[in-house]
Design a protein around this motif. Structure first.
Motif, PDB file in Angstrom:
ATOM      1  N   THR A  77      24.043  90.682 -12.266  1.00  0.00           N
ATOM      2  CA  THR A  77      25.494  90.662 -12.464  1.00  0.00           C
ATOM      3  C   THR A  77      26.025  92.071 -12.690  1.00  0.00           C
ATOM      4  OG1 THR A  77      25.529  90.406 -14.884  1.00  0.00           O
ATOM      5  CG2 THR A  77      25.263  88.410 -13.595  1.00  0.00           C
ATOM      6  N   GLY A  78      27.240  92.298 -12.154  1.00  0.00           N
ATOM      7  CA  GLY A  78      27.916  93.579 -12.352  1.00  0.00           C
ATOM      8  C   GLY A  78      29.292  93.315 -12.935  1.00  0.00           C
ATOM      9  N   TYR A  79      30.302  93.970 -12.383  1.00  0.00           N
ATOM     10  CA  TYR A  79      31.679  93.850 -12.878  1.00  0.00           C
ATOM     11  C   TYR A  79      32.126  92.386 -12.850  1.00  0.00           C
ATOM     12  CZ  TYR A  79      36.742  94.853 -13.048  1.00  0.00           C
ATOM     13  OH  TYR A  79      38.070  94.910 -13.379  1.00  0.00           O
ATOM     14  N   ASP A  87      31.499  83.293 -19.396  1.00  0.00           N
ATOM     15  CA  ASP A  87      30.980  81.977 -19.799  1.00  0.00           C
ATOM     16  C   ASP A  87      30.388  81.229 -18.604  1.00  0.00           C
ATOM     17  OD1 ASP A  87      31.753  82.338 -22.416  1.00  0.00           O
ATOM     18  OD2 ASP A  87      33.739  81.421 -22.124  1.00  0.00           O
ATOM     19  N   ILE A  88      31.075  81.318 -17.480  1.00  0.00           N
ATOM     20  CA  ILE A  88      30.599  80.606 -16.292  1.00  0.00           C
ATOM     21  C   ILE A  88      29.286  81.219 -15.777  1.00  0.00           C
ATOM     22  CG2 ILE A  88      31.172  80.068 -13.881  1.00  0.00           C
ATOM     23  CD1 ILE A  88      34.091  79.727 -14.801  1.00  0.00           C
ATOM     24  N   VAL A  89      29.214  82.542 -15.855  1.00  0.00           N
ATOM     25  CA  VAL A  89      27.985  83.216 -15.416  1.00  0.00           C
ATOM     26  C   VAL A  89      26.822  82.851 -16.338  1.00  0.00           C
ATOM     27  CG1 VAL A  89      26.898  85.503 -15.210  1.00  0.00           C
ATOM     28  CG2 VAL A  89      29.122  85.088 -14.164  1.00  0.00           C
ATOM     29  N   SER A  90      27.131  82.681 -17.615  1.00  0.00           N
ATOM     30  CA  SER A  90      26.099  82.283 -18.566  1.00  0.00           C
ATOM     31  C   SER A  90      25.538  80.900 -18.195  1.00  0.00           C
ATOM     32  CB  SER A  90      26.720  82.273 -19.958  1.00  0.00           C
ATOM     33  OG  SER A  90      25.749  82.102 -20.916  1.00  0.00           O
ATOM     34  N   LYS A  91      26.429  80.033 -17.777  1.00  0.00           N
ATOM     35  CA  LYS A  91      26.008  78.702 -17.314  1.00  0.00           C
ATOM     36  C   LYS A  91      25.157  78.825 -16.034  1.00  0.00           C
ATOM     37  CE  LYS A  91      26.454  74.078 -16.825  1.00  0.00           C
ATOM     38  NZ  LYS A  91      25.781  73.874 -15.571  1.00  0.00           N
ATOM     39  N   PHE A  92      25.544  79.781 -15.186  1.00  0.00           N
ATOM     40  CA  PHE A  92      24.760  80.035 -13.969  1.00  0.00           C
ATOM     41  C   PHE A  92      23.322  80.422 -14.346  1.00  0.00           C
ATOM     42  CE2 PHE A  92      23.080  82.543 -10.492  1.00  0.00           C
ATOM     43  CZ  PHE A  92      23.500  81.856  -9.363  1.00  0.00           C
ATOM     44  N   PHE A  93      23.181  81.227 -15.421  1.00  0.00           N
ATOM     45  CA  PHE A  93      21.834  81.596 -15.896  1.00  0.00           C
ATOM     46  C   PHE A  93      21.063  80.326 -16.290  1.00  0.00           C
ATOM     47  CE2 PHE A  93      23.122  86.101 -17.658  1.00  0.00           C
ATOM     48  CZ  PHE A  93      23.361  86.540 -16.369  1.00  0.00           C
ATOM     49  N   PHE A 104      19.204  90.547 -14.518  1.00  0.00           N
ATOM     50  CA  PHE A 104      19.582  91.959 -14.671  1.00  0.00           C
ATOM     51  C   PHE A 104      21.104  91.997 -14.881  1.00  0.00           C
ATOM     52  CE2 PHE A 104      20.763  96.206 -13.491  1.00  0.00           C
ATOM     53  CZ  PHE A 104      19.638  97.015 -13.494  1.00  0.00           C
ATOM     54  N   VAL A 105      21.536  92.484 -16.045  1.00  0.00           N
ATOM     55  CA  VAL A 105      22.982  92.562 -16.338  1.00  0.00           C
ATOM     56  C   VAL A 105      23.411  94.024 -16.418  1.00  0.00           C
ATOM     57  CG1 VAL A 105      24.796  92.089 -18.057  1.00  0.00           C
ATOM     58  CG2 VAL A 105      23.063  90.342 -17.574  1.00  0.00           C
ATOM     59  N   ASP A 106      24.315  94.403 -15.527  1.00  0.00           N
ATOM     60  CA  ASP A 106      24.965  95.710 -15.658  1.00  0.00           C
ATOM     61  C   ASP A 106      26.333  95.425 -16.291  1.00  0.00           C
ATOM     62  OD1 ASP A 106      26.335  98.072 -15.449  1.00  0.00           O
ATOM     63  OD2 ASP A 106      25.840  98.440 -13.349  1.00  0.00           O
ATOM     64  N   PRO A 107      26.505  95.757 -17.583  1.00  0.00           N
ATOM     65  CA  PRO A 107      27.758  95.385 -18.260  1.00  0.00           C
ATOM     66  C   PRO A 107      28.901  96.332 -17.877  1.00  0.00           C
ATOM     67  CG  PRO A 107      26.324  96.560 -19.770  1.00  0.00           C
ATOM     68  CD  PRO A 107      25.582  96.491 -18.463  1.00  0.00           C
ATOM     69  N   ALA A 108      29.213  96.374 -16.587  1.00  0.00           N
ATOM     70  CA  ALA A 108      30.200  97.330 -16.052  1.00  0.00           C
ATOM     71  C   ALA A 108      31.574  97.033 -16.660  1.00  0.00           C
ATOM     72  CB  ALA A 108      30.246  97.199 -14.534  1.00  0.00           C
ATOM     73  N   MET A 109      32.009  97.849 -17.602  1.00  0.00           N
ATOM     74  CA  MET A 109      33.299  97.586 -18.261  1.00  0.00           C
ATOM     75  C   MET A 109      33.946  98.834 -18.849  1.00  0.00           C
ATOM     76  SD  MET A 109      32.001  95.654 -21.714  1.00  0.00           S
ATOM     77  CE  MET A 109      30.720  96.397 -22.739  1.00  0.00           C
ATOM     78  N   ALA A 110      33.234  99.975 -18.828  1.00  0.00           N
ATOM     79  CA  ALA A 110      33.789 101.162 -19.493  1.00  0.00           C
ATOM     80  C   ALA A 110      33.075 102.417 -19.002  1.00  0.00           C
ATOM     81  CB  ALA A 110      33.583 101.037 -21.010  1.00  0.00           C
ATOM     82  N   ASP A 111      33.725 103.555 -19.217  1.00  0.00           N
ATOM     83  CA  ASP A 111      33.080 104.849 -18.929  1.00  0.00           C
ATOM     84  C   ASP A 111      33.871 105.949 -19.623  1.00  0.00           C
ATOM     85  OD1 ASP A 111      31.126 106.473 -17.925  1.00  0.00           O
ATOM     86  OD2 ASP A 111      31.708 106.294 -15.819  1.00  0.00           O
ATOM     87  N   GLY A 112      33.231 107.063 -19.845  1.00  0.00           N
ATOM     88  CA  GLY A 112      33.915 108.220 -20.439  1.00  0.00           C
ATOM     89  C   GLY A 112      34.573 107.910 -21.776  1.00  0.00           C
ATOM     90  N   GLY A 113      34.032 106.943 -22.518  1.00  0.00           N
ATOM     91  CA  GLY A 113      34.569 106.627 -23.846  1.00  0.00           C
ATOM     92  C   GLY A 113      35.666 105.579 -23.846  1.00  0.00           C
ATOM     93  N   VAL A 114      36.063 105.078 -22.672  1.00  0.00           N
ATOM     94  CA  VAL A 114      37.157 104.084 -22.647  1.00  0.00           C
ATOM     95  C   VAL A 114      36.829 102.859 -21.777  1.00  0.00           C
ATOM     96  CG1 VAL A 114      39.136 105.600 -23.138  1.00  0.00           C
ATOM     97  CG2 VAL A 114      38.315 105.400 -20.801  1.00  0.00           C
ATOM     98  N   LEU A 115      37.409 101.719 -22.199  1.00  0.00           N
ATOM     99  CA  LEU A 115      37.267 100.487 -21.420  1.00  0.00           C
ATOM    100  C   LEU A 115      38.059 100.593 -20.115  1.00  0.00           C
ATOM    101  CD1 LEU A 115      37.792  97.653 -24.079  1.00  0.00           C
ATOM    102  CD2 LEU A 115      35.771  97.916 -22.625  1.00  0.00           C
ATOM    103  N   TYR A 116      37.579  99.951 -19.055  1.00  0.00           N
ATOM    104  CA  TYR A 116      38.362  99.873 -17.821  1.00  0.00           C
ATOM    105  C   TYR A 116      39.610  99.015 -18.075  1.00  0.00           C
ATOM    106  CZ  TYR A 116      34.081 101.359 -15.286  1.00  0.00           C
ATOM    107  OH  TYR A 116      32.984 102.021 -14.828  1.00  0.00           O
ATOM    108  N   ARG A 129      27.067  88.961 -25.590  1.00  0.00           N
ATOM    109  CA  ARG A 129      26.321  87.694 -25.561  1.00  0.00           C
ATOM    110  C   ARG A 129      25.584  87.521 -24.223  1.00  0.00           C
ATOM    111  NH1 ARG A 129      30.247  83.241 -27.488  1.00  0.00           N
ATOM    112  NH2 ARG A 129      31.319  84.890 -28.625  1.00  0.00           N
ATOM    113  N   LEU A 130      26.243  87.950 -23.143  1.00  0.00           N
ATOM    114  CA  LEU A 130      25.574  87.854 -21.836  1.00  0.00           C
ATOM    115  C   LEU A 130      24.341  88.766 -21.802  1.00  0.00           C
ATOM    116  CD1 LEU A 130      26.259  86.236 -19.212  1.00  0.00           C
ATOM    117  CD2 LEU A 130      26.995  88.405 -18.237  1.00  0.00           C
ATOM    118  N   CYS A 131      24.501  89.964 -22.369  1.00  0.00           N
ATOM    119  CA  CYS A 131      23.372  90.922 -22.406  1.00  0.00           C
ATOM    120  C   CYS A 131      22.202  90.366 -23.205  1.00  0.00           C
ATOM    121  CB  CYS A 131      23.820  92.250 -23.029  1.00  0.00           C
ATOM    122  SG  CYS A 131      24.850  93.223 -21.935  1.00  0.00           S
ATOM    123  N   SER A 132      22.509  89.536 -24.216  1.00  0.00           N
ATOM    124  CA  SER A 132      21.434  88.998 -25.057  1.00  0.00           C
ATOM    125  C   SER A 132      20.497  88.105 -24.240  1.00  0.00           C
ATOM    126  CB  SER A 132      22.018  88.219 -26.240  1.00  0.00           C
ATOM    127  OG  SER A 132      22.484  86.958 -25.805  1.00  0.00           O
TER     128      SER A 132
END
Ligand code: PXL
Length: 271
Positions: A77-79, A87-93, A104-116, A129-132
């Motif tokens: 998973t990515g962005y 939640d739906i992706v968690s169910k997919f797991f 493999f989870v790439d928690p793509a949500m932020a960079d350079g100190g800030v959220l997208y 929770r997904l990363c867990s």
């Protein structure tokens, strides 16, 4: 043939998420199945981008796959576009994780100190929770700081980096890859396989490029699917990402919004 399912958005222009994952996974000789989470006219650094949410498509797609009996060697998973999607992706797991594959989870949500754009603290909590549930995660330092509630620092030492990694492992991720690390005048990637740390270092490139995290994660999940150990997969992915960046620096007409990974894609095929 091995098969990876990757769940992330499709940004129609911008060389990130699915438009890099698909060619990279294919070039590595692995079949790529996809679930697009949203369609954007271009990625979110472009002001005025369109955003068509596809949350309601994910469950029907996976229900169909369950009926067909499809299975995957890796779930990547990515962005993800919304909290509900997580939640739906968690169910997919729940439905597609087996003893023989990995998440493999790439928690793509932020960079350079800030959220997208579009994301908030509750999104971060859900992503944690997904990363867990992941066998491998690949946050950059901003994402890792957000996931562990640490202060994002521009200057730090090994203790800071390693304590963040331990927190991520404590949260449940079995293997952790931290990208975008600057330590002792060296640049690189820190990985931890549950037993030991590995520091992959590379020369500094003094320019900001977009989509490099997605390129890195796509190669890394491909290399892991091919059976490489974590340290080797990180090196393959790091070398490829750097080669893509160098190709962009060499090209006077390079697009600022993504890197020229196409120029070096053949090196993945040859490997
Ligand atoms: O590269 C991460 C990414 C993926 N998808 C979308 C994005 C970004 C980063 O900005 O906007 C839509």
């Amino acid at each position: 043939m091995k098969r990876i399912v990757t769940i992330q958005d499709i940004s129609c222009v911008g060389k990130c998420s699915l438009t890099v994952a698909l060619p990279i996974i294919s070039a590595m000789g692995i079949e790529a199945s996809i679930i697009p989470t949203a369609v954007l006219s271009a990625h979110t650094i472009f002001e005025g981008h369109t955003f068509k949410d596809l949350t309601n498509e994910i469950t029907p797609i996976s229900e169909h796959w369950k009926k067909e009996g499809f299975d995957f060697d890796a779930i990547y998973t990515g962005y993800l576009g919304s909290k509900k999607q997580i939640d739906i992706v968690s169910k997919f797991f729940d439905d597609f994780k087996t003893d023989g594959n990995f998440i493999f989870v790439d928690p793509a949500m932020a960079d350079g100190g800030v959220l997208y754009p579009h994301f908030d603290d509750r999104f971060v909590e859900k992503m944690k929770r997904l990363c867990s549930r992941a066998d491998v995660i690949s946050p950059n330092l901003t994402e890792a700081a957000l996931l562990t509630g640490r202060e994002y620092k521009k200057e730090y030492d090994r203790n800071y980096v390693e304590s963040i990694v331990y927190s991520l492992v404590e949260n449940g991720s079995k293997n952790v890859i931290l990208t975008g690390i600057a330590l002792d005048e060296k640049y690189g990637i820190v990985s931890y396989d549950g037993k030991e740390f590995d520091y992959f270092t590379h020369e500094k490139v003094d320019r900001v490029f977009y989509g490099t995290g997605d390129i890195f994660s796509s190669v890394c999940v491909g290399a892991l699917t091919q059976g490489k150990p974590l340290k080797q997969a990180v090196k393959t992915a790091g070398d490829f990402t750097l080669a893509s960046i160098k190709a962009s620096v060499r090209n006077p007409d390079t697009r600022y919004y993504g890197v020229d990974f196409e120029s070096v894609l053949h090196t993945l095929y040859e490997k």
